[in-house]
Design an enzyme around this catalytic site. Structure first.
Site, PDB file in Angstrom:
ATOM      1  CG  ASP A  35     -28.471   5.395  15.846  1.00 17.30           C
ATOM      2  OD1 ASP A  35     -29.700   5.156  15.850  1.00 17.30           O
ATOM      3  OD2 ASP A  35     -28.169   6.452  16.252  1.00 17.30           O
ATOM      4  CG  ASN A  83     -34.742  -0.701  21.213  1.00 17.42           C
ATOM      5  OD1 ASN A  83     -33.790  -1.272  20.621  1.00 17.42           O
ATOM      6  ND2 ASN A  83     -34.724   0.868  21.089  1.00 17.42           N
TER       7      ASN A  83
END
Length: 265
Positions: A35, A83
């Site tokens: 991340d 995503n």
């Protein structure tokens, strides 16, 4: 991963556990939620795609370090089922980036004996990327080095639904009795079949959630969260995560010195 093969002496030197770590207590399998690529880029006034490019370099470094330090498996959360909701330009860039990295790095992965697998709903990926994934998987299947699992179009809930559906189909066909369904039967239908469960989950950029990642497999994993954004994740950050891991007392719901068989195959 692109580099010349090390000599035997170099390999012996590189595989020495870093000072301060107990080589007998390293995790056998590390999972990472990578991340902070976008935040890393924004902090530098760069487009988000530059963060993804830098993130690839961090992943290559982490894979090499894990391989050198004797860690048996690394599973990276590369692209989640959620995503796809990102802007189309970013998704297209990521798909192209996956293709280019595979083409560029496959020879090095082979030479370093890395076994690579891609976990997730691969049929939804572009056909060219699917072909590259199939080729990489086949070419490295017999390699005896680190197991490198790349979760691509992966979602933990979707994986569990898929496994449940496959078990239900086996029951409906008479191949399996409902009473025979247990944890081992369900685990055998997961993408990670044949891989031990992760011992350590690392999440970068400070977020404290698992984001639909390996929901079954992370049941007994130790979790290490760092504020370091993924593109800045290097040897020091990995060493810190491993030191944190070795400071834990893993009881698996039991008592000290009594370890049940919950690690998977």
């Amino acid at each position: 991963m692109s580099r010349q093969l090390a000599t035997s002496a170099d390999q012996l030197e590189s595989r020495r556990c870093p000072d301060g770590l107990d080589p007998s207590r390293l995790p056998g399998h590390i999972a990472v939620i990578m991340d902070g690529n976008g935040r890393w880029a924004k902090a530098r006034g760069l487009p988000r795609v530059m963060g993804h490019r830098a993130g690839v370099e961090a992943l290559k470094t982490t894979l090499r370090l894990c391989n050198d330090w004797g860690i048996g498996a690394l599973t990276a959360y590369a692209f989640s089922t959620e995503n796809w909701s990102r802007p189309g330009e970013e998704v297209n860039f990521l798909m192209t980036l996956f293709e280019r990295v595979l083409q560029r790095e496959l020879d090095a992965l082979e030479s370093e004996q890395v076994r690579i697998r891609f976990l997730g709903d691969l049929e939804a990926l572009p056909s060219r990327l699917q072909a590259l994934i199939a080729d990489a998987t086949a070419r490295t299947a017999a390699n005896r080095g680190i197991h490198f699992n790349v979760c691509t179009n992966y979602g933990g809930r979707r994986e569990l639904v898929r496994a449940s559906r496959r078990l239900a189909e086996r029951v409906a066909s008479g191949e399996l009795q409902a009473s025979q369904i247990d944890e081992n039967a369900l685990a055998a239908e997961l993408y990670t079949v044949g891989e031990r469960d992760p011992d350590l989950l690392i999440r970068t950029s400070g977020e404290q959630r698992i984001s639909n990642f390996l929901l079954w497999q992370l049941a007994y994993a130790e979790i290490h969260v760092t504020d370091v954004c993924w593109p800045d994740f290097g040897s020091d950050a990995l060493l810190s995560a491993l030191s944190d891991y070795q400071s834990r007392r893993r009881r698996f719901g039991g008592l000290d010195g009594v370890m049940p068989d919950v690690l998977g195959s």
